[in-house]
Design an enzyme around this catalytic site. Structure first.
Site, mmCIF file in Angstrom:
data_model
loop_
_atom_site.group_PDB
_atom_site.id
_atom_site.type_symbol
_atom_site.label_atom_id
_atom_site.label_comp_id
_atom_site.label_asym_id
_atom_site.label_seq_id
_atom_site.Cartn_x
_atom_site.Cartn_y
_atom_site.Cartn_z
ATOM 1 C CE1 TYR A 85 -4.146 -1.922 0.877
ATOM 2 C CE2 TYR A 85 -2.477 -3.387 1.761
ATOM 3 C CZ TYR A 85 -3.763 -3.172 1.340
ATOM 4 O OH TYR A 85 -4.665 -4.200 1.372
ATOM 5 C CG ASN A 157 -7.410 1.237 -0.993
ATOM 6 O OD1 ASN A 157 -8.024 0.274 -1.450
ATOM 7 N ND2 ASN A 157 -7.162 1.383 0.304
ATOM 8 C CD GLU A 158 -11.704 0.406 1.224
ATOM 9 O OE1 GLU A 158 -11.975 1.099 2.209
ATOM 10 O OE2 GLU A 158 -11.688 -0.845 1.256
ATOM 11 C CG ASP A 200 -18.396 -5.395 -1.493
ATOM 12 O OD1 ASP A 200 -19.280 -4.868 -2.200
ATOM 13 O OD2 ASP A 200 -18.434 -6.582 -1.129
ATOM 14 C CD GLU A 265 -8.019 -4.281 1.754
ATOM 15 O OE1 GLU A 265 -9.087 -4.292 2.417
ATOM 16 O OE2 GLU A 265 -7.200 -3.367 1.814
ATOM 17 C CE1 TYR A 297 -5.455 -5.047 4.839
ATOM 18 C CE2 TYR A 297 -6.587 -5.933 6.755
ATOM 19 C CZ TYR A 297 -5.835 -4.953 6.162
ATOM 20 O OH TYR A 297 -5.442 -3.861 6.894
#
Ligand SMILES: *[C@@H]1O[C@H](CO)[C@@H](O)[C@H](O)[C@H]1NC(C)=O
Ligand SMILES: *[C@@H]1O[C@H](CO)[C@@H](O)[C@H](O)[C@H]1NC(C)=O
Ligand SMILES: *[C@@H]1O[C@H](CO)[C@@H](O)[C@H](O)[C@H]1NC(C)=O
Ligand SMILES: *[C@@H]1O[C@H](CO)[C@@H](O)[C@H](O)[C@H]1NC(C)=O
Ligand SMILES: *[C@@H]1O[C@H](CO)[C@@H](O)[C@H](O)[C@H]1NC(C)=O
Length: 468
Positions: A85, A157-158, A200, A265, A297
């Site tokens: 990351y 990311n997210e 998600d 993940e 993860y």
């Protein structure tokens, strides 16, 4: 002749390089073997976000000895890719990248970090999209573009995790994707996929995918289109099923995708210990036509309790495997990886959707495909490259042994070392035998057995158990 055969013999003992993967339609493909590739991935961030500490010259891929320890264990486990990351482009990652490469593992790299100025601010993306931020993302590309095992970059990311952020953030992530792809096109010898790792959150997931994977009308080879789309999904908990977990809905949603889809993940941790019964489903017939595998993860235990291994981050750096490690290893070992990893490339052509408001269904989700303009000065960085330029290259590793003490969940000490694989080989679950030390990987080249049978190959690979 003598010299030549000596060279051949010597060559056989050198660690090979993995074949750089490419995206073709909705699949990752290995251009050497002409097969589709399934990611068997592991989230790798020793120390969590604190493991990224630029002021102390530390990130998760900066210590070669630590990487040898972890690559050896992940080889035994069976993974073929790591996701990392938070990285500092100015640190040297050559030893770690070379170790993972020799171990037959790809790297999926996030270009952002949680530090201020090093990622988009989802509350006010327009305030965080500027020259020095983009320069840093390009510097990450520079640092990793030359490793053959760099599988791809995540532009975000997210960053979209709610209806609120879905309203404002999408054009900025798409702009960062565009900028990274333009940088790669101009400055890299090979095309490296760029994509997005989504939360998600079902209210914004499908729109996010549609927003990023479409092609803007009139744009030849649209650089802002994502090359891959991934999601962090924790919907399979305990001994669930394809339908109970909602995996069936995800397959239905992404069916016909024009880009590869995978879990960036997964691995719900309630109940704990985990049973990992999603493994045969993720790599089974219901999922693989649409999904390209996933990333568990995570490797190292943190306060959030997702780790497979307890790691003494300071001092002796010893590792104690948790029972989840063995459970995951057993689930992987049950599958027929030769057949999973030799699936033919799909010959059905994907249709790339044209971006339009009608693709977006969520109330309030951004449907404006006019992207923010490149901040001033950034075109110069794209044209001339980051300055000064971080560099990365594969180096030869003379010693693959592991310095640190490894203990399994039952208290036995494990002797592990990295087993360098043959050229074009990737690591395969079950191929590093825990008692005999045999390790062959899945070879994609003609030299497949050279590594395993050559007497010159180090015999310290694999695992030998000795009771303490
Ligand atoms: C761009 O990135 C490089 C590498 O990290 C750094 O040395 C340089 O100072 C950066 N330049 C700007 C303008 O941010
Ligand atoms: C390493 O250090 C940790 C804590 O610092 C300790 O619990 C563990 O027993 C040590 N292991 C070895 C093999 O020395
Ligand atoms: C896919 O596209 C190629 C190139 O346009 C074409 O030759 C091929 O027939 C197409 N395949 C299918 C299954 O439509
Ligand atoms: C779409 O975004 C562009 C760039 O930010 C902006 O100039 C334009 O006004 C937006 N269009 C609409 C309809 O909101
Ligand atoms: C390990 O390798 C040796 C030598 O190639 C072979 O004879 C043996 O059958 C292998 N063992 C396993 C469990 O694969």
């Amino acid at each position: 002749m003598l010299i030549e055969s000596a060279l051949v013999a010597f060559g056989a003992t050198l660690a090979g390089a993995v074949t750089s993967l490419e995206v073709q339609g909705s699949q990752f493909i290995n251009p050497t073997t002409q097969t589709a590739f399934q990611i068997v991935g592991m989230a790798y961030q020793i120390g969590g976000s604190a493991g990224y500490d630029p002021s102390n010259n530390k990130d998760p891929l900066s210590d070669g000895e630590v990487c040898k320890r972890d690559a050896a264990l992940m080889q035994v486990l069976g993974v073929n890719a790591i996701r990392v990351y938070n990285l500092d482009p100015n640190l040297n990652h050559d030893e770690c990248a070379s170790v993972f490469n020799a171990a037959g593992m790809y790297m999926i790299i996030d270009v952002n970090s949680p530090l201020s100025g090093e990622s988009l601010n989802s509350a006010a993306p327009w305030e965080s999209y500027y020259d020095t931020y983009l320069n840093r993302t390009f510097a990450i590309v520079e640092a990793f573009k030359s490793y053959p095992n760099t599988l791809g970059f995540f532009a975000g990311n997210e960053v979209i995790d709610s209806v609120k952020t879905g309203a404002t953030v999408p054009p900025y992530v798409r702009a960062v994707t565009r900028d990274l792809k333009n940088y790669i096109k101009k400055n890299s010898d090979r095309s490296i996929p760029v994509g997005y790792s989504a939360a998600d959150v079902r209210s914004v997931l499908e729109d996010s995918w549609n927003y990023f994977a479409c092609s803007i009308e009139g744009e030849e080879d649209d650089m802002s289109r994502a090359d891959m789309f991934a999601l962090n999904s924790y919907s399979w908990c305990g001994d669930s099923s394809f339908t109970e977990s909602g995996y069936d809905q995800l397959v239905a949603m992404f069916e016909g995708t024009s880009v590869p889809i995978f879990y960036s993940e997964f691995g719900c941790n309630t109940p704990s210990p985990r049973v990992f019964t999603e493994i045969p489903v993720i790599y089974g017939d219901q999922m693989t036509p649409v999904f390209s595998g996933g990333v568990v993860y995570e490797y190292a235990q943190e306060a959030n309790n997702y780790g497979l291994a307890d790691i003494a981050n300071e001092g002796n750096q010893s590792v104690t495997l948790r029972s989840d490690f063995a459970t995951l290893q057993e689930q992987y070992a049950k599958l027929d990886w030769t057949s999973i990893q030799s699936a033919a490339i799909s010959t059905s052509n994907v249709t790339i959707p044209t971006c339009s408001k009608s693709l977006i269904s969520g109330d309030g989700f951004n449907n404006n495909f006019t992207l923010p303009a490149l901040p001033s000065g950034v075109q110069d960085i794209i044209d001339n490259g980051v300055s000064p330029k971080p560099t990365g290259k594969i180096i030869s590793i003379s010693d693959y042994s592991v310095q640190y003490t490894i203990t399994d969940a039952s208290g036995s000490t494990l002797e592990v070392s990295v087993k360098p694989l043959a050229d074009d080989a990737t690591n395969t679950p079950g191929s590093n035998d825990a008692t005999t030390g045999n390790s062959t990987g899945t070879s994609t080249g003609s030299s497949s057995t050279a590594s395993a049978s050559s007497p010159a190959v180090r015999t310290v690979g694999g695992v030998v158990r000795s009771n303490v």
